[in-house]
Design a protein around this motif. Sequence first.
Motif, short mmCIF file in Angstrom:
data_model
loop_
_atom_site.label_atom_id
_atom_site.label_comp_id
_atom_site.label_asym_id
_atom_site.label_seq_id
_atom_site.Cartn_x
_atom_site.Cartn_y
_atom_site.Cartn_z
N LEU A 19 0.82 -1.20 0.00
CA LEU A 19 0.00 0.00 0.00
C LEU A 19 0.86 1.25 0.00
N SER A 20 0.33 2.28 -0.61
CA SER A 20 1.08 3.52 -0.82
C SER A 20 1.35 4.24 0.51
N GLY A 21 2.55 4.82 0.60
CA GLY A 21 2.89 5.64 1.77
C GLY A 21 2.82 4.87 3.07
N ASP A 22 2.22 5.52 4.09
CA ASP A 22 2.13 4.92 5.42
C ASP A 22 0.79 4.21 5.63
N THR A 23 0.05 3.98 4.56
CA THR A 23 -1.30 3.46 4.69
C THR A 23 -1.35 2.19 5.52
N GLY A 24 -0.46 1.25 5.25
CA GLY A 24 -0.54 -0.03 5.95
C GLY A 24 0.43 -0.20 7.09
N ARG A 25 1.25 0.84 7.38
CA ARG A 25 2.32 0.65 8.36
C ARG A 25 1.80 0.37 9.77
N GLU A 26 0.81 1.11 10.20
CA GLU A 26 0.29 0.89 11.55
C GLU A 26 -0.33 -0.49 11.68
N ALA A 27 -1.02 -0.94 10.64
CA ALA A 27 -1.59 -2.29 10.67
C ALA A 27 -0.49 -3.33 10.76
N LEU A 28 0.61 -3.09 10.07
CA LEU A 28 1.74 -4.02 10.12
C LEU A 28 2.37 -4.02 11.52
N ARG A 29 2.46 -2.85 12.15
CA ARG A 29 3.01 -2.78 13.51
C ARG A 29 2.17 -3.61 14.48
N ARG A 30 0.87 -3.54 14.30
CA ARG A 30 0.01 -4.34 15.17
C ARG A 30 0.21 -5.84 14.91
N LEU A 31 0.34 -6.18 13.62
CA LEU A 31 0.54 -7.58 13.27
C LEU A 31 1.88 -8.11 13.75
N ALA A 32 2.86 -7.21 13.95
CA ALA A 32 4.16 -7.64 14.46
C ALA A 32 4.04 -8.19 15.88
N ARG A 33 2.93 -7.93 16.56
CA ARG A 33 2.68 -8.48 17.90
C ARG A 33 1.59 -9.55 17.86
N ASP A 34 1.33 -10.08 16.67
CA ASP A 34 0.25 -11.05 16.49
C ASP A 34 0.55 -12.34 17.24
N ASP A 35 -0.49 -13.01 17.67
CA ASP A 35 -0.33 -14.29 18.37
C ASP A 35 0.24 -15.38 17.47
N ASP A 36 -0.03 -15.25 16.18
CA ASP A 36 0.53 -16.21 15.21
C ASP A 36 1.97 -15.79 14.94
N ARG A 37 2.93 -16.62 15.40
CA ARG A 37 4.34 -16.22 15.30
C ARG A 37 4.77 -16.02 13.86
N ALA A 38 4.28 -16.85 12.93
CA ALA A 38 4.68 -16.71 11.53
C ALA A 38 4.23 -15.37 10.98
N VAL A 39 3.01 -14.98 11.30
CA VAL A 39 2.49 -13.69 10.85
C VAL A 39 3.30 -12.56 11.49
N ALA A 40 3.60 -12.69 12.79
CA ALA A 40 4.34 -11.65 13.51
C ALA A 40 5.74 -11.45 12.91
#
Length: 345
Positions: free
Chosen positions: A301-322
């Motif tokens: 996604l362009s610019g910072d559109t998806g960055r915050e969502a990715l930061r949240r996913l970096a703490r996801d319970d699914d280790r592979a996703v994180a």
Amino acid sequence: MLIGDVARHSGVSTRMLRHYDALGLVRPTGRTVGGYREYSAEDVRRIFHVESLRSLGLTLKQIGRALEDPDFTPSALVGDLIRWTEERLEREQELLERLRAVDASAPTGWQDVLRIVELMQGLDSTSAARRQQAVLTRPEGVPVPAELLAAAVLAESDPLVAGALRWALARSGGDGVAALTAGARSEDVDVRRRAVLAIAGTAEAPGAAAVLADALGDPDPTVRGHAALASGRRGVTAAVPVLVGMVVEGSHDVEAAEILGTLSQDPGCAERILAALTGELAAPTADSATRIRLTQALVELSGDTGREALRRLARDDDRAVALVASAFVAVLDERSPEVPGAEVP
């Protein structure tokens, strides 16, 4: 009644009446003193019976059997006649289509006609290699009607030949979209797939956008996918739900994600795409592989559109996703300054 009178009243020539006599199909009851054939009223009725059965396509031999054999049943023979007639009509329809194709090519001489006929014969070959050769070795400057190529595209199952046909159709200069539109609405899903894929290759042509827009709602996911990729490349935001669905399903997901990234350059569309992707991430039916694909789409996604969502996913319970999300966050942070106040996972 003499043979000349019978011919005038029945419309059957005297030559044919003599032929009937020779075959024993309709023999005159009597002869005049001079030896001329003399037909009775019953003979004339039999002549009309023969002509009626001939009008149905029966041979004279079949007519003789039908009139003489009391145990003869017409059902089987009529069924055969129906089948033979259908086959004949099919051959005649093929001939008519060939003639129309030749006429549409506007030949300037018999050499042009022969080249078109040669191409049609090549396309009718049972050999895929022969069909492909017929398309690729077509002489330059010989016009080929788009209708002919479109019909071949819709019928072609070999992917290599189909690709050559789509290439030839795009170069034909004719209205290929118009010729393919009927195929895009066919009840046969394979025909729809071929038609929409071919139209996708000519997405800039007049009429293509409307056909592709209709195909976005097709019940078949492959048809929808062809239409969404072509429409998305042209900036059509209506393709977003289908493109997101392709990421979820893993069907051309990398290509779909890249197109979503391009569409996200429009701020209004960016929020819509982000909401669709994060909504699928939260779906209870999304397995680990699906969520990784969605995570990969976010980074496009362009610019910072998806960055915050990715930061949240970096703490996801699914280790592979994180792990995948953490790696993407690191890449994004290297490309551009960190968002002030953002927590680094």
